[in-house]
Design a protein around this motif. Sequence first.
Motif, PDB file in Angstrom:
ATOM      1  N   ASN A   1      -8.921  -3.477   2.345  1.00  0.00           N
ATOM      2  CA  ASN A   1      -7.878  -2.528   2.719  1.00  0.00           C
ATOM      3  C   ASN A   1      -8.191  -1.913   4.071  1.00  0.00           C
ATOM      4  OD1 ASN A   1      -6.385  -2.765   0.295  1.00  0.00           O
ATOM      5  ND2 ASN A   1      -7.860  -1.439  -0.726  1.00  0.00           N
TER       6      ASN A   1
ATOM      7  N   LEU B   1      -5.381   6.357   1.645  1.00  0.00           N
ATOM      8  CA  LEU B   1      -4.862   5.353   0.720  1.00  0.00           C
ATOM      9  C   LEU B   1      -4.859   5.905  -0.696  1.00  0.00           C
ATOM     10  CD1 LEU B   1      -3.994   2.343   0.446  1.00  0.00           C
ATOM     11  CD2 LEU B   1      -6.397   1.835  -0.028  1.00  0.00           C
TER      12      LEU B   1
ATOM     13  N   TYR C   1      -2.680   0.656  -4.036  1.00  0.00           N
ATOM     14  CA  TYR C   1      -2.405  -0.617  -3.404  1.00  0.00           C
ATOM     15  C   TYR C   1      -2.218  -1.685  -4.466  1.00  0.00           C
ATOM     16  CZ  TYR C   1      -7.481  -1.585  -3.848  1.00  0.00           C
ATOM     17  OH  TYR C   1      -8.764  -1.765  -4.307  1.00  0.00           O
TER      18      TYR C   1
ATOM     19  N   TYR D   1       0.836  -1.193   0.000  1.00  0.00           N
ATOM     20  CA  TYR D   1       0.000   0.000   0.000  1.00  0.00           C
ATOM     21  C   TYR D   1       0.879   1.255   0.000  1.00  0.00           C
ATOM     22  CZ  TYR D   1      -2.786  -3.514   2.628  1.00  0.00           C
ATOM     23  OH  TYR D   1      -3.409  -4.657   3.064  1.00  0.00           O
TER      24      TYR D   1
END
Lengths: 113, 113
Positions: free
Chosen positions: B100, A45, A48, A33
């Motif tokens: 995630n 985020l 990923y 990630y």
Amino acid sequence: EADIYQTPRYLVIGTGKKITLECSQTMGHDKMYWYQQDPGMELHLIHYSYGVNSTEKGDLSSESTVSRIRTEHFPLTLESARPSHTSQYLCASSPAGQGTEAFFGQGTRLTVV
Amino acid sequence: GESVGLHLPTLSVQEGDNSIINCAYSNSASDYFIWYKQESGKGPQFIIDIRSNMDKRQGQRVTVLLNKTVKHLSLQIAATQPGDSAVYFCAENTPLHGQNFVFGPGTRLSVLP
């Protein structure tokens, strides 16, 4: 101690330059990630990967790109850096599957002038 | 960089007192939760985790409580020490986000002498 490494730790670069932030892990983790974190703010985020040749965009839009040619390596590239890219970039990895922690690197603090 | 989110709330406690840090998570389908500690200039470090089939888990000086009814997570630190001063993030792992980790906004813990 987690075996995940980011280089450089700090980078000051001029506008328009191309940069690559390196991230490597020696734990054999499939998932990796990239998170972006502004000072005093939460982690977001941006990319990923589930494994080799897999790359996905995260929740926060980013002008950066990533590649995953080898399991242990997940570099992040900015083709043309801008001051708005100034931030801390955190790389993490975890084993595949549910219910396992993500291990973080020390981060790269990027400043674009 | 692009700033999305709120500045961190701060909790100040006297050394030796107990600390309670709260987190509201967003997704009722989340099945795994982690508390991370982030010291200045470093990446987040794992403190303790809990799965959704549990409501309490204890570690060394730390306890995590999970209330799925109201989607609330808390971290209790017993006998808080100066070395506990850091930013604490909760993270939820959800199938709806590609399995995630989604991070909460974080809380800055300051331990007063």
